[in-house]
Design a protein around this motif. Structure first.
Motif, PDB file in Angstrom:
ATOM      1  N   MET A  29       0.858  -1.180   0.000  1.00 27.47           N
ATOM      2  CA  MET A  29       0.000   0.000   0.000  1.00 27.47           C
ATOM      3  C   MET A  29       0.897   1.232   0.000  1.00 27.47           C
ATOM      4  N   VAL A  30       0.668   2.121  -0.966  1.00 32.32           N
ATOM      5  CA  VAL A  30       1.407   3.379  -1.053  1.00 32.32           C
ATOM      6  C   VAL A  30       0.423   4.505  -0.756  1.00 32.32           C
ATOM      7  N   VAL A  31       0.788   5.387   0.172  1.00 32.65           N
ATOM      8  CA  VAL A  31      -0.048   6.538   0.502  1.00 32.65           C
ATOM      9  C   VAL A  31       0.562   7.758  -0.177  1.00 32.65           C
ATOM     10  N   LEU A  32      -0.227   8.379  -1.055  1.00 29.82           N
ATOM     11  CA  LEU A  32       0.221   9.559  -1.793  1.00 29.82           C
ATOM     12  C   LEU A  32      -0.334  10.808  -1.133  1.00 29.82           C
ATOM     13  N   VAL A  33       0.444  11.865  -1.154  1.00 25.05           N
ATOM     14  CA  VAL A  33       0.006  13.161  -0.638  1.00 25.05           C
ATOM     15  C   VAL A  33       0.012  14.150  -1.795  1.00 25.05           C
ATOM     16  N   SER A  34      -1.037  14.969  -1.843  1.00 22.34           N
ATOM     17  CA  SER A  34      -1.119  15.956  -2.921  1.00 22.34           C
ATOM     18  C   SER A  34      -0.296  17.181  -2.560  1.00 22.34           C
ATOM     19  N   GLY A  35       0.055  17.939  -3.576  1.00 24.48           N
ATOM     20  CA  GLY A  35       0.739  19.198  -3.360  1.00 24.48           C
ATOM     21  C   GLY A  35      -0.270  20.312  -3.130  1.00 24.48           C
ATOM     22  N   PHE A  36       0.207  21.525  -2.933  1.00 25.96           N
ATOM     23  CA  PHE A  36      -0.685  22.659  -2.703  1.00 25.96           C
ATOM     24  C   PHE A  36      -1.142  23.313  -4.003  1.00 25.96           C
ATOM     25  N   GLU A  37      -0.485  22.988  -5.107  1.00 26.41           N
ATOM     26  CA  GLU A  37      -0.878  23.580  -6.381  1.00 26.41           C
ATOM     27  C   GLU A  37      -1.586  22.539  -7.247  1.00 26.41           C
ATOM     28  N   LYS A  38      -2.405  22.987  -8.179  1.00 32.66           N
ATOM     29  CA  LYS A  38      -3.098  22.084  -9.087  1.00 32.66           C
ATOM     30  C   LYS A  38      -2.097  21.435 -10.023  1.00 32.66           C
ATOM     31  N   GLY A  39      -2.410  20.229 -10.430  1.00 36.76           N
ATOM     32  CA  GLY A  39      -1.533  19.548 -11.365  1.00 36.76           C
ATOM     33  C   GLY A  39      -1.767  18.051 -11.340  1.00 36.76           C
ATOM     34  N   THR A  40      -0.950  17.352 -12.055  1.00 36.22           N
ATOM     35  CA  THR A  40      -1.053  15.908 -12.191  1.00 36.22           C
ATOM     36  C   THR A  40       0.136  15.246 -11.516  1.00 36.22           C
ATOM     37  N   SER A  41      -0.122  14.133 -10.873  1.00 40.95           N
ATOM     38  CA  SER A  41       0.946  13.342 -10.254  1.00 40.95           C
ATOM     39  C   SER A  41       0.972  11.968 -10.892  1.00 40.95           C
ATOM     40  N   ARG A  42       2.152  11.395 -10.958  1.00 41.11           N
ATOM     41  CA  ARG A  42       2.314  10.064 -11.541  1.00 41.11           C
ATOM     42  C   ARG A  42       3.159   9.223 -10.600  1.00 41.11           C
ATOM     43  N   LEU A  43       2.632   8.065 -10.195  1.00 39.44           N
ATOM     44  CA  LEU A  43       3.348   7.152  -9.307  1.00 39.44           C
ATOM     45  C   LEU A  43       4.200   6.213 -10.140  1.00 39.44           C
ATOM     46  N   LEU A  44       5.481   6.111  -9.796  1.00 36.70           N
ATOM     47  CA  LEU A  44       6.410   5.227 -10.503  1.00 36.70           C
ATOM     48  C   LEU A  44       6.876   4.133  -9.551  1.00 36.70           C
ATOM     49  N   GLN A  45       6.865   2.894 -10.025  1.00 36.96           N
ATOM     50  CA  GLN A  45       7.371   1.779  -9.254  1.00 36.96           C
ATOM     51  C   GLN A  45       8.615   1.248  -9.939  1.00 36.96           C
ATOM     52  N   LEU A  46       9.704   1.173  -9.197  1.00 36.69           N
ATOM     53  CA  LEU A  46      10.964   0.695  -9.748  1.00 36.69           C
ATOM     54  C   LEU A  46      11.415  -0.536  -8.968  1.00 36.69           C
ATOM     55  N   PRO A  47      11.630  -1.679  -9.637  1.00 30.18           N
ATOM     56  CA  PRO A  47      12.129  -2.851  -8.931  1.00 30.18           C
ATOM     57  C   PRO A  47      13.568  -2.615  -8.464  1.00 30.18           C
ATOM     58  N   LEU A  48      13.878  -3.126  -7.291  1.00 40.36           N
ATOM     59  CA  LEU A  48      15.215  -2.973  -6.717  1.00 40.36           C
ATOM     60  C   LEU A  48      15.902  -4.311  -6.605  1.00 40.36           C
ATOM     61  N   ASP A  49      17.201  -4.272  -6.536  1.00 41.77           N
ATOM     62  CA  ASP A  49      18.001  -5.473  -6.263  1.00 41.77           C
ATOM     63  C   ASP A  49      18.856  -5.159  -5.050  1.00 41.77           C
TER      64      ASP A  49
END
Length: 81
Positions: free
Chosen positions: A60-80
Motif C-alpha cells: 500500500m502506497v499513501v500519496l500526498v497531494s501538493g498545494f498547487e493544481k496539477g497531475t501526479s504520476r506514481l512510478l514503481q521501480l524494482p530494486l536489487d
C-alpha cells in the motif's frame, strides 16, 4: 493537502505473482509519497521510506497531494537490494 491510498500488486506479463519483490516508489508532478506499508507485521521498514519489500505480492502506497493544481504520476521501480 489530500491523501490517497494506492494498492499495488506485482505481477509479470503472464499475471504470475511476484511474492517478495523489492520495490522503490517515487512520484513525479505535484504530489509525493507520504508512506508505504507492505502489511507484514514483522517488517521493520519505516512507513516514511519509499523502499519496501512486497509481502504476498502487495504493498500500500499513501500519496500526498501538493498545494498547487496539477497531475501526479506514481512510478514503481524494482530494486536489487
Amino acid at each position: 493537502m489530500n491523501l490517497s491510498n494506492v494498492l499495488i500488486k506485482a505481477v509479470d506479463k503472464n499475471w504470475n505473482r511476484w511474492p517478495t519483490i523489492k520495490s522503490s516508489f517515487s512520484v513525479s508532478g505535484t504530489g509525493g509519497v507520504a508512506g508505504v506499508w507492505n502489511g507484514n507485521p514483522q517488517s521493520f521498514v519505516s512507513f516514511r521510506s519509499n523502499k519496501v519489500r512486497l509481502f504476498y505480492w502487495k504493498v500500500m502506497v499513501v500519496l500526498v497531494s501538493g498545494f498547487e493544481k496539477g497531475t501526479s504520476r506514481l512510478l514503481q521501480l524494482p530494486l536489487d537490494w
